[in-house]
Design an enzyme around this catalytic site. Structure first.
Site, PDB file in Angstrom:
ATOM      1  N   GLY A 144      -3.279  -7.382  -5.696  1.00  0.00           N
ATOM      2  CA  GLY A 144      -2.416  -6.240  -6.011  1.00  0.00           C
ATOM      3  C   GLY A 144      -1.203  -6.198  -5.096  1.00  0.00           C
ATOM      4  CB  SER A 145       0.881  -3.295  -4.060  1.00  0.00           C
ATOM      5  OG  SER A 145       1.124  -2.849  -5.378  1.00  0.00           O
ATOM      6  CB  THR A 146      -1.826  -6.483  -0.049  1.00  0.00           C
ATOM      7  OG1 THR A 146      -2.711  -7.102  -0.997  1.00  0.00           O
ATOM      8  CG2 THR A 146      -2.410  -5.161   0.405  1.00  0.00           C
TER       9      THR A 146
ATOM     10  CE  LYS B 189       4.097  -4.259  -5.892  1.00  0.00           C
ATOM     11  NZ  LYS B 189       4.113  -2.802  -6.095  1.00  0.00           N
TER      12      LYS B 189
END
Length: 607
Positions: free
Chosen positions: A332-334, A336
């Protein structure tokens, strides 16, 4: 007549000649056996009259970085019988069955078995072994042995691992460092007569065992203990399936703590824990609605009793799995962090670049939404990172393009295993480059449609924030012999540069802003500069309401000395990473930063 006598004489001479030749051949054969082959037959004779018993070597200890013993040995005994030497079989059966707690029939079967040596029981308490030895029973041998013991029970169980009945490592560091820890067995030689009975006045010949070496690890007992307590607290509060927490030094790759709860009892590794069964066994024949501790115990016992051998082994393997290295997940967003680092390094984006988020982004024929459905509106890239805005990171990924994205994916080491010194590390599961279109690239850019391990994520982020040098995560620090003399210091030098120091510095600043007022604000600690990133991803298949919540944080943000990743698998109720995972890392940092000598600064306050 004369001819007849001559014939008989010749016949007799021929017989004499044949006999002489046979005697000569026999003498030659005897001379060959007695002279040329004397060593060989002497060895056979000795083997016939010698009985060898092994002496196990003490296994090396496993220590934490401060010398706290995490795995040790306890002296036990192995009780055996030698059939040919037993003079009072009934007495032997009576004593062994009583002292060892075995039924008479099983002991009798071993006592009456006509073998060179029959093992009756292993891992016998030394006190019991000494009592049996004191009886002075002919044909009964009590040899000292070692049994692995773990002073802290379940602590770091999936890291340390355990040993089998032969004292060899099964999982974890115990098997990874088998050559270091095992030692060299010794032997006891005794002389026997032709009937296999020991000769009384002949002394035993002993070849003493050599103890295994001690392994000093990077684990810190105090940090590990606190991290596990926090993980269990979250597991209970969020009714999650598992909680994984990693704490590492991003400069060196030394792992200070690693837990994947629920853990298991290292001193009883073949018993499924009640908590594990409650979470992982549906128990069609049991009631899962246990209302108190006794009900939970009854449910666990019922479940365990209902399992076939195959089902039991499958569950044991699952209980022993270390999710931090053996399992993959959508980050997920980690992830990014990786997209941002690649975009900044390649120069396709800067912190001041402006974007517009209407709540979605259309890629080809696909509308990919932002977690904020009404959109973030106009924002800089720095603000997009604080907001964890999917459309902006999709745009950065598209600017990079497939070839460039995969170039950085490989450059950052994401397509290779980390090389951690634990067995069973899983590899990244990623699309083949030639199969990646714009939609796939868009989802990869914000951490979906592929899977990595927690150890891979924390290692890659460490390498991005530490100045741009790839590190090797590890536990092994040094090896010492039984007398404490240093044998070896492990080296993990890796000068592989994955990005520039300038980009690394920019990433530290960007991630500090995520915590200082962004989506990671719940990890903020007054007086400390903390950097980090939140994530919330939905597991496959989508639409089942199952999520993974996570947060990765590091401190101090300007000079990272410790990094922590928390992954909560399928929490119930609120599941956003910034809401439930970030506070976990905050609490861990509040406790371990002063312990590590990282002091708060009164000037470091949020504006």
């Amino acid at each position: 007549m004369q001819k007849t006598r001559t014939f008989h004489r010749r016949k007799i001479l021929l017989i004499y000649a044949v006999c002489a030749a046979a005697l000569l051949a026999l003498a030659g054969r005897l001379a060959y056996l007695m002279i040329a082959r004397s060593d060989y037959y002497m060895e056979l004779a000795e083997d016939l009259h010698e009985r060898e018993r092994p002496i196990k070597a003490a296994r090396g200890r496993i220590l934490d970085r401060n010398g706290v013993i995490l795995a040790d040995n306890r002296t036990v005994c192995t009780v055996s019988v030698i059939h040919s030497q037993i003079t009072d079989a009934e007495k032997v059966i009576e004593v062994l069955s009583e002292e060892l707690g075995l039924d008479e029939e099983s002991v009798r079967a071993r006592v009456e078995k006509n073998s060179s040596m029959e093992r009756v029981k292993t891992n016998v308490d030394k006190e019991i072994g000494d009592r049996i030895r004191a009886y002075g029973l002919d044909g009964v041998k009590v040899d000292e042995d070692y049994r692995r013991t773990y002073p802290f029970g379940s602590m770091a169980s999936k890291v340390l691992g355990f040993t089998g009945s032969d004292n060899q490592g099964i999982i974890g560091l115990e098997v990874e460092y088998e050559d270091v820890l095992a030692g060299t067995p010794g032997t006891i030689l005794t002389l026997t007569d032709a009937r296999g009975i020991e000769i009384e006045d002949e002394a035993e010949t002993r070849v003493e065992p050599v103890a295994g070496n001690d392994l000093t690890t990077s684990l810190d007992y105090n940090i590990q203990q606190y991290v596990e307590q926090k993980a269990y607290q979250v597991l209970e509060e969020k009714q999650a399936e598992s909680v994984s927490i990693l704490v590492m030094d991003p400069r060196s790759g030394e792992i200070l703590a690693m837990t994947n709860v629920p853990e298991f009892d290292l001193n009883d590794p073949y018993t499924l824990t009640e908590l594990f069964l409650e979470i992982n066994y549906d128990g069609t024949e049991s009631d899962n609605s246990a209302s108190d501790e006794s009900d939970a115990e009854d449910m666990a016992a019922t479940a365990a009793g209902a399992l076939s051998d195959e089902e039991l082994q499958d569950l044991l393997n699952q209980m022993w799995r270390n999710g931090c290295i053996n399992d993959t997940y959508e980050p997920g967003s980690t992830f990014k962090i990786i997209t941002a680092a690649a975009g900044l390094e390649e120069g396709v984006v800067s912190l001041d670049d402006t974007f517009y988020c209407p709540g979605y982004k259309i890629v080809d024929d696909r509308r990919i939404r932002c977690h904020k459905t009404v959109g973030h509106g106009s924002e800089t890239f720095l603000e997009a990172a604080q907001n964890s805005c999917n459309p902006v990171f999709i745009e950065v990924g598209l600017r990079l393009g497939v070839a460039n994205y995969f170039k950085y994916f490989n450059q950052f080491g994401l397509n290779e295993k980390t090389g951690i010194d634990l067995p069973g590390e899983a590899a990244t599961i990623m699309h083949r480059e030639e199969n990646v279109g714009q939609v796939e690239l868009a989802t990869i850019s914000f951490g979906q449609s592929f899977q990595i391990t927690p150890i891979q994520l924390i290692t890659t982020v460490s390498s991005i924030i530490n100045g741009g040098t790839r590190v090797t995560p590890h536990f092994g620090v040094s090896v010492s012999d039984a007398d404490g003399m240093l044998v070896e210091v492990y080296q993990y030098e890796d000068d592989t540069r994955i990005l520039s120091e300038e980009t690394s510095e920019t990433m530290r600043y960007l991630l500090e802003q995520v915590v200082d007022g962004g989506s990671g604000k719940n990890a903020y600690i007054e007086g400390y500069r903390i950097g980090g990133k939140t994530a919330t991803s939905e597991t496959l298949p989508r639409g089942q309401g199952r999520y993974i919540s996570s947060f990765i944080g590091f401190a101090p943000a300007d000079d990272p000395q410790v990094i922590c990743l928390c992954v909560i698998n399928n929490p119930q109720g609120t599941y956003y990473g910034g809401t439930i995972a970030a506070p976990v890392v905050k609490d861990i940092f509040e406790n371990i930063l002063p312990y590590l000598g990282i002091e708060a600064s009164e000037s470091e306050t949020s504006e």
